[in-house]
Scaffold this motif. Sequence first.
Motif, PDB file in Angstrom:
ATOM      1  N   ARG A  30      64.315  -5.013 -28.030  1.00  0.00           N
ATOM      2  CA  ARG A  30      65.724  -5.153 -27.646  1.00  0.00           C
ATOM      3  C   ARG A  30      66.059  -4.317 -26.417  1.00  0.00           C
ATOM      4  O   ARG A  30      67.232  -4.182 -26.058  1.00  0.00           O
ATOM      5  N   SER A  31      65.046  -3.750 -25.795  1.00  0.00           N
ATOM      6  CA  SER A  31      65.258  -2.851 -24.660  1.00  0.00           C
ATOM      7  C   SER A  31      64.870  -3.487 -23.338  1.00  0.00           C
ATOM      8  O   SER A  31      63.779  -4.055 -23.221  1.00  0.00           O
ATOM      9  N   ASN A  32      65.758  -3.395 -22.367  1.00  0.00           N
ATOM     10  CA  ASN A  32      65.375  -3.708 -20.994  1.00  0.00           C
ATOM     11  C   ASN A  32      64.423  -2.606 -20.526  1.00  0.00           C
ATOM     12  O   ASN A  32      64.634  -1.430 -20.820  1.00  0.00           O
ATOM     13  N   MET A  33      63.384  -3.000 -19.820  1.00  0.00           N
ATOM     14  CA  MET A  33      62.337  -2.051 -19.455  1.00  0.00           C
ATOM     15  C   MET A  33      62.120  -2.039 -17.949  1.00  0.00           C
ATOM     16  O   MET A  33      62.454  -2.991 -17.242  1.00  0.00           O
ATOM     17  N   GLY A  34      61.542  -0.964 -17.470  1.00  0.00           N
ATOM     18  CA  GLY A  34      61.284  -0.878 -16.044  1.00  0.00           C
ATOM     19  C   GLY A  34      60.031  -0.090 -15.718  1.00  0.00           C
ATOM     20  O   GLY A  34      59.474   0.603 -16.570  1.00  0.00           O
ATOM     21  N   ARG A  44      61.161  10.220  -7.413  1.00  0.00           N
ATOM     22  CA  ARG A  44      60.826   9.055  -8.215  1.00  0.00           C
ATOM     23  C   ARG A  44      61.686   7.872  -7.760  1.00  0.00           C
ATOM     24  O   ARG A  44      62.873   8.026  -7.482  1.00  0.00           O
ATOM     25  N   GLU A  45      61.063   6.685  -7.693  1.00  0.00           N
ATOM     26  CA  GLU A  45      61.796   5.521  -7.229  1.00  0.00           C
ATOM     27  C   GLU A  45      61.562   4.321  -8.122  1.00  0.00           C
ATOM     28  O   GLU A  45      60.512   4.183  -8.754  1.00  0.00           O
ATOM     29  N   PHE A  46      62.539   3.461  -8.133  1.00  0.00           N
ATOM     30  CA  PHE A  46      62.488   2.241  -8.919  1.00  0.00           C
ATOM     31  C   PHE A  46      61.491   1.250  -8.321  1.00  0.00           C
ATOM     32  O   PHE A  46      61.371   1.129  -7.094  1.00  0.00           O
ATOM     33  N   VAL A  47      60.796   0.522  -9.217  1.00  0.00           N
ATOM     34  CA  VAL A  47      59.858  -0.506  -8.783  1.00  0.00           C
ATOM     35  C   VAL A  47      60.289  -1.882  -9.284  1.00  0.00           C
ATOM     36  O   VAL A  47      60.428  -2.821  -8.497  1.00  0.00           O
ATOM     37  N   ALA A  48      60.494  -2.008 -10.604  1.00  0.00           N
ATOM     38  CA  ALA A  48      60.811  -3.315 -11.178  1.00  0.00           C
ATOM     39  C   ALA A  48      61.450  -3.129 -12.543  1.00  0.00           C
ATOM     40  O   ALA A  48      61.243  -2.109 -13.198  1.00  0.00           O
ATOM     41  N   ALA A  49      62.206  -4.138 -12.949  1.00  0.00           N
ATOM     42  CA  ALA A  49      62.830  -4.114 -14.270  1.00  0.00           C
ATOM     43  C   ALA A  49      62.767  -5.505 -14.875  1.00  0.00           C
ATOM     44  O   ALA A  49      62.768  -6.508 -14.163  1.00  0.00           O
ATOM     45  N   SER A  57      64.351 -10.555 -14.250  1.00  0.00           N
ATOM     46  CA  SER A  57      63.686  -9.405 -13.650  1.00  0.00           C
ATOM     47  C   SER A  57      64.213  -9.193 -12.240  1.00  0.00           C
ATOM     48  O   SER A  57      64.798 -10.102 -11.638  1.00  0.00           O
ATOM     49  N   TYR A  58      64.013  -7.993 -11.721  1.00  0.00           N
ATOM     50  CA  TYR A  58      64.339  -7.736 -10.332  1.00  0.00           C
ATOM     51  C   TYR A  58      63.431  -6.618  -9.829  1.00  0.00           C
ATOM     52  O   TYR A  58      62.845  -5.881 -10.630  1.00  0.00           O
ATOM     53  N   TYR A  59      63.328  -6.524  -8.498  1.00  0.00           N
ATOM     54  CA  TYR A  59      62.331  -5.670  -7.878  1.00  0.00           C
ATOM     55  C   TYR A  59      62.905  -4.869  -6.714  1.00  0.00           C
ATOM     56  O   TYR A  59      63.873  -5.278  -6.073  1.00  0.00           O
ATOM     57  N   ALA A  60      62.246  -3.774  -6.427  1.00  0.00           N
ATOM     58  CA  ALA A  60      62.518  -3.054  -5.196  1.00  0.00           C
ATOM     59  C   ALA A  60      62.043  -3.908  -4.029  1.00  0.00           C
ATOM     60  O   ALA A  60      61.049  -4.641  -4.143  1.00  0.00           O
ATOM     61  N   ASP A  61      62.726  -3.814  -2.914  1.00  0.00           N
ATOM     62  CA  ASP A  61      62.356  -4.611  -1.745  1.00  0.00           C
ATOM     63  C   ASP A  61      60.919  -4.337  -1.306  1.00  0.00           C
ATOM     64  O   ASP A  61      60.225  -5.228  -0.809  1.00  0.00           O
ATOM     65  N   ALA A 102      72.877  -0.403 -18.016  1.00  0.00           N
ATOM     66  CA  ALA A 102      72.439  -0.160 -16.640  1.00  0.00           C
ATOM     67  C   ALA A 102      71.728  -1.337 -15.992  1.00  0.00           C
ATOM     68  O   ALA A 102      71.168  -1.188 -14.911  1.00  0.00           O
ATOM     69  N   TRP A 103      71.735  -2.478 -16.632  1.00  0.00           N
ATOM     70  CA  TRP A 103      71.021  -3.634 -16.066  1.00  0.00           C
ATOM     71  C   TRP A 103      71.511  -3.937 -14.648  1.00  0.00           C
ATOM     72  O   TRP A 103      72.705  -4.010 -14.401  1.00  0.00           O
ATOM     73  N   GLY A 104      70.578  -4.115 -13.745  1.00  0.00           N
ATOM     74  CA  GLY A 104      70.913  -4.388 -12.357  1.00  0.00           C
ATOM     75  C   GLY A 104      70.859  -3.152 -11.464  1.00  0.00           C
ATOM     76  O   GLY A 104      70.843  -3.269 -10.248  1.00  0.00           O
ATOM     77  N   ARG A 105      70.788  -2.000 -12.080  1.00  0.00           N
ATOM     78  CA  ARG A 105      70.730  -0.760 -11.314  1.00  0.00           C
ATOM     79  C   ARG A 105      69.285  -0.356 -11.040  1.00  0.00           C
ATOM     80  O   ARG A 105      68.364  -0.851 -11.672  1.00  0.00           O
TER      81      ARG A 105
END
Length: 124
Positions: A30-34, A44-49, A57-61, A102-105
């Motif tokens: 039930r958890s969105n993951m990244g 630390r930087e975001f890569v994908a969720a 899903s969405y990704y870092a550019d 936080a979905w989309g962040r």
Amino acid sequence: VQLQASGGGLVQAGNSLRLSCAASGRTFSRSNMGWLRQAPGKEREFVAAISWSGDLSYYADSVKGRFAISRDNAKNTVYLQMNSLKPEDTAVYYCAAMDPAAWGRTRPADFGSWGQGTQLTVSS
């Protein structure tokens, strides 16, 4: 949710690698993951969720078109398929559970439970 990332290693630029993140706990499905990463001397930087269902899903550019995130809820596992790797992808990669609202962040602060990272080194 407890998380353990694996699959890192040393690869040459242009090659592919798949990371895995094994989760324990009843809330995983039930958890969105990244996936996030941290290079030496950098934040630390975001890569994908990926959404809890795996449909969104969405990704870092910086990785869009090269990386693909997926999950198998039956196996309590999240994956990160990395293609066309570049030296600048070198980092410790972490999987994490996203805060429900936080979905989309993309801020690392929007991720709660963190697993132990796995090192990826891409040589040129």
